[in-house]
Scaffold this motif. Structure first.
Motif, PDB file in Angstrom:
ATOM      1  N   ALA A  87       0.833  -1.211   0.000  1.00 32.39           N
ATOM      2  CA  ALA A  87       0.000   0.000   0.000  1.00 32.39           C
ATOM      3  C   ALA A  87       0.863   1.254   0.000  1.00 32.39           C
ATOM      4  N   LYS A  88       2.005   1.213   0.692  1.00 33.79           N
ATOM      5  CA  LYS A  88       2.995   2.289   0.631  1.00 33.79           C
ATOM      6  C   LYS A  88       4.371   1.679   0.766  1.00 33.79           C
ATOM      7  N   HIS A  89       5.225   1.907  -0.235  1.00 38.38           N
ATOM      8  CA  HIS A  89       6.613   1.448  -0.172  1.00 38.38           C
ATOM      9  C   HIS A  89       7.468   2.577   0.391  1.00 38.38           C
ATOM     10  N   HIS A  90       8.781   2.390   0.355  1.00 34.77           N
ATOM     11  CA  HIS A  90       9.688   3.344   0.994  1.00 34.77           C
ATOM     12  C   HIS A  90       9.621   4.739   0.383  1.00 34.77           C
ATOM     13  N   ASP A  91       9.180   4.845  -0.870  1.00 35.28           N
ATOM     14  CA  ASP A  91       9.119   6.164  -1.515  1.00 35.28           C
ATOM     15  C   ASP A  91       7.977   7.022  -0.978  1.00 35.28           C
ATOM     16  N   GLY A  92       7.079   6.448  -0.198  1.00 38.14           N
ATOM     17  CA  GLY A  92       5.994   7.212   0.402  1.00 38.14           C
ATOM     18  C   GLY A  92       4.759   7.352  -0.452  1.00 38.14           C
ATOM     19  N   PHE A  93       4.793   6.829  -1.693  1.00 40.74           N
ATOM     20  CA  PHE A  93       3.630   6.951  -2.581  1.00 40.74           C
ATOM     21  C   PHE A  93       2.540   5.984  -2.119  1.00 40.74           C
ATOM     22  N   CYS A  94       1.342   6.504  -1.933  1.00 43.96           N
ATOM     23  CA  CYS A  94       0.239   5.719  -1.365  1.00 43.96           C
ATOM     24  C   CYS A  94      -0.712   5.248  -2.458  1.00 43.96           C
ATOM     25  N   LEU A  95      -1.034   3.969  -2.438  1.00 44.34           N
ATOM     26  CA  LEU A  95      -1.931   3.387  -3.436  1.00 44.34           C
ATOM     27  C   LEU A  95      -3.397   3.541  -3.062  1.00 44.34           C
ATOM     28  N   ASP A 143      -5.750  10.886   3.279  1.00 40.67           N
ATOM     29  CA  ASP A 143      -5.918  12.276   3.708  1.00 40.67           C
ATOM     30  C   ASP A 143      -4.627  12.866   4.255  1.00 40.67           C
ATOM     31  N   THR A 144      -3.553  12.074   4.292  1.00 36.81           N
ATOM     32  CA  THR A 144      -2.324  12.517   4.958  1.00 36.81           C
ATOM     33  C   THR A 144      -1.335  13.205   4.028  1.00 36.81           C
ATOM     34  N   THR A 145      -1.404  12.943   2.725  1.00 34.17           N
ATOM     35  CA  THR A 145      -0.413  13.473   1.789  1.00 34.17           C
ATOM     36  C   THR A 145      -1.005  13.519   0.387  1.00 34.17           C
ATOM     37  N   ALA A 146      -0.488  14.459  -0.418  1.00 37.36           N
ATOM     38  CA  ALA A 146      -0.888  14.511  -1.825  1.00 37.36           C
ATOM     39  C   ALA A 146      -0.130  13.491  -2.659  1.00 37.36           C
ATOM     40  N   ASP A 206       9.727   6.440   5.153  1.00 38.25           N
ATOM     41  CA  ASP A 206       9.001   7.224   4.154  1.00 38.25           C
ATOM     42  C   ASP A 206       9.927   8.316   3.642  1.00 38.25           C
ATOM     43  N   ARG A 207      10.331   8.213   2.376  1.00 41.50           N
ATOM     44  CA  ARG A 207      11.317   9.128   1.804  1.00 41.50           C
ATOM     45  C   ARG A 207      10.678  10.379   1.200  1.00 41.50           C
ATOM     46  N   ASN A 208       9.341  10.451   1.214  1.00 35.11           N
ATOM     47  CA  ASN A 208       8.650  11.633   0.701  1.00 35.11           C
ATOM     48  C   ASN A 208       8.140  12.531   1.811  1.00 35.11           C
ATOM     49  N   ALA A 209       7.741  11.963   2.941  1.00 32.97           N
ATOM     50  CA  ALA A 209       7.109  12.749   4.005  1.00 32.97           C
ATOM     51  C   ALA A 209       8.087  13.772   4.584  1.00 32.97           C
ATOM     52  N   THR A 210       7.725  15.052   4.503  1.00 28.91           N
ATOM     53  CA  THR A 210       8.609  16.098   5.019  1.00 28.91           C
ATOM     54  C   THR A 210       8.755  16.021   6.532  1.00 28.91           C
ATOM     55  N   CYS A 211       7.805  15.377   7.204  1.00 30.24           N
ATOM     56  CA  CYS A 211       7.881  15.277   8.662  1.00 30.24           C
ATOM     57  C   CYS A 211       8.728  14.103   9.127  1.00 30.24           C
ATOM     58  N   ASP A 269       5.422   9.961  13.618  1.00 30.87           N
ATOM     59  CA  ASP A 269       4.610   8.927  14.266  1.00 30.87           C
ATOM     60  C   ASP A 269       3.124   9.261  14.138  1.00 30.87           C
ATOM     61  N   GLU A 270       2.763  10.526  14.360  1.00 31.42           N
ATOM     62  CA  GLU A 270       1.361  10.929  14.242  1.00 31.42           C
ATOM     63  C   GLU A 270       0.868  10.749  12.807  1.00 31.42           C
ATOM     64  N   PHE A 271       1.700  11.117  11.847  1.00 24.98           N
ATOM     65  CA  PHE A 271       1.396  10.967  10.417  1.00 24.98           C
ATOM     66  C   PHE A 271       1.187   9.489  10.071  1.00 24.98           C
ATOM     67  N   TYR A 272       2.090   8.648  10.549  1.00 27.67           N
ATOM     68  CA  TYR A 272       2.033   7.218  10.242  1.00 27.67           C
ATOM     69  C   TYR A 272       0.801   6.569  10.874  1.00 27.67           C
ATOM     70  N   LEU A 273       0.478   6.977  12.097  1.00 32.02           N
ATOM     71  CA  LEU A 273      -0.712   6.443  12.752  1.00 32.02           C
ATOM     72  C   LEU A 273      -1.977   6.772  11.969  1.00 32.02           C
ATOM     73  N   ARG A 274      -2.040   7.945  11.392  1.00 32.66           N
ATOM     74  CA  ARG A 274      -3.200   8.315  10.580  1.00 32.66           C
ATOM     75  C   ARG A 274      -3.285   7.437   9.343  1.00 32.66           C
ATOM     76  N   GLN A 275      -2.146   7.186   8.698  1.00 26.75           N
ATOM     77  CA  GLN A 275      -2.158   6.306   7.520  1.00 26.75           C
ATOM     78  C   GLN A 275      -2.595   4.905   7.897  1.00 26.75           C
ATOM     79  N   LEU A 276      -2.038   4.385   8.967  1.00 27.48           N
ATOM     80  CA  LEU A 276      -2.390   3.036   9.391  1.00 27.48           C
ATOM     81  C   LEU A 276      -3.871   2.952   9.762  1.00 27.48           C
ATOM     82  N   THR A 277      -4.374   3.964  10.423  1.00 28.77           N
ATOM     83  CA  THR A 277      -5.789   3.965  10.797  1.00 28.77           C
ATOM     84  C   THR A 277      -6.679   3.942   9.567  1.00 28.77           C
TER      85      THR A 277
END
Length: 418
Positions: A69-77, A81-84, A122-127, A135-143
């Motif tokens: 669903a998301k590899h190391h590049d941070g692109f989400c399939l 709501d967390t990233t463009a 995640d190599r794209n996430a600026t945070c 961690d907060e960003f990742y928790l939102r994705q996982l949720t």
């Protein structure tokens, strides 16, 4: 911590074989790892068909699927709501597509369990450089993944790129406990299954389920230590070619049928699970060459094990007598251990009369032994631990008197990794 399996762990071990699906921006750029700067607009599969992925898996006998669903590049399939940096910024399906959603629907239709891979790195996430913010960003994705797509069979946490990095695993596990408590957790956090320790698809004998440390990735020899030994059966992940993402120039690295059979014997046949990567191509379909090789191998396995000869078991001190209904010819046996109280069967021998026809160091959920053909009505299995009990002994006449041998494999191209 416990060395006794849960019902979920036993069900996962029974499943035995799943398909891994590496798919994303890398697919369209000939990359294995990318650095998070590839243009999201270049994700544009021309004919994505998740039902085809599931159909191939079903025909191959896979019992579950795991998608990146998301590899190391941070692109989400999925349209997070967390990233463009996701499918919502691509031209595919007019920016309204959802690969995870389409696969989840195809899996529901076919009754195929679904697992998801969410890279901690995640190599794209600026945070990402700020651990608390990430961690907060990742928790939102996982949720999102845990609440939008129905029951999940497995959550796959890859340690590559996270060597030396910590994450808030307590918070991560709270999300899983709240929304996907039945999902198997791969190798990090509070895992219920573990990485076998290589990307060759090969377990070793003994294949031990109770361990007190976990390997993190191919890029460090350091292990994550546990407080005590825990029941954590291994999963063997391996790509069908040299690379994980579909590449336009590596068909020559497609593994031979003989080597894939050797992988089966050294994973499923050694009491481990097998997660074989067969990646979608730029159309969004599984490649015909990969599919043909996979189906040929699984057809051969079905042929070899098509006629099981069940034995009646009598447990005696230090051994099990396995008696067949009539005299039979065998060149394989499958041993299965009763695992409800944990793994106890270690060193063992399979004897026909006074002759030792096979031996090993563990049994586990299933153990295949191949040997020169014998004709007998009974075999005796000696066990080194009086607590060990076998659940089943099954004989086969496959026409093959030795296990297939692994072949030397080409290395992945370093130039495909950013």
């Amino acid at each position: 911590m416990s060395t006794v399996p849960t019902a979920g762990q036993l069900a996962w071990q029974e499943a035995g074989f799943g398909l891994f699906l590496h798919f994303g921006l890398n697919t369209f750029h000939g990359r294995e790892w990318s650095d998070g700067t590839l243009d999201a607009a270049t994700f544009d599969p021309a004919d994505l068909d998740a039902a085809q992925w599931v159909d191939v898996a079903r025909r191959a006998g896979a019992r579950y699927l795991v998608l990146t669903a998301k590899h190391h590049d941070g692109f989400c399939l999925w349209p997070t709501d967390t990233t463009a940096y996701s499918v919502a910024s691509s031209p595919w399906r007019g920016g309204r597509g959802d690969v995870v959603g389409e696969l989840a629907e195809a899996c529901r239709t076919a009754g195929m369990p679904l697992g998801l891979y969410l890279s901690p790195w995640d190599r794209n996430a600026t945070c990402y450089p700020d651990p608390a913010a990430y961690d907060e960003f990742y928790l939102r994705q996982l949720t999102e993944l845990c609440t939008r797509y129905g029951p999940l069979f497995e959550l796959w946490f890859d340690g590559a790129g996270s060597e030396g990095r910590g994450y808030d695993w307590d918070a991560i596990m709270k999300v899983i406990d709240a929304h996907q408590p039945q999902a198997m957790v791969f190798n990090m956090g509070r895992p219920t299954i573990r990485w076998v320790g290589n990307e060759d698809g090969l377990a070793a004998d003994p294949c031990t389920y109770a361990v007190d440390r976990l390997g993190r990735s191919m890029f460090t020899a350091a292990a994550d230590r546990l407080d005590a030994a825990r029941y954590l059966p291994p999963e063997c992940d391996v790509p069908v070619r040299a690379h994980w993402f579909w590449q336009p120039d590596d068909l020559d690295t497609l593994k031979s049928a003989e080597h894939l059979l050797a992988i089966w014997y050294r994973s499923v046949g050694l009491g481990a699970g097998l997660l074989l990567n067969v990646p979608p191509d730029r159309r969004g379909r599984l490649d015909e060459h990969d599919t043909a090789r996979l189906l040929a191998v699984t057809a051969e396995l079905r042929r070899r094990f098509a006629t099981p000869l069940a034995a009646r078991l009598t447990h005696e001190p230090g051994r099990v007598v396995a008696e067949f209904a009539t005299e039979v010819e065998l060149d394989h046996v499958e041993l299965r251990e009763e695992l409800a109280t944990g793994q106890w069967a270690g060193a063992h021998e399979v004897r026909c009369g006074e002759a030792v026809v096979a031996a090993g160091h563990t049994v586990g959920v299933r153990r295949w032994h191949a040997f020169p053909t014998i004709r007998t009505r009974r075999v005796i299995i000696t066990l080194d631990d009086p607590r060990a009990r076998l659940a089943a002994v099954t004989g086969f006449r496959t026409g093959h008197q030795s296990p297939p041998a692994p072949e030397q494999q080409p290395l992945p191209e370093v130039s495909k990794v950013d």
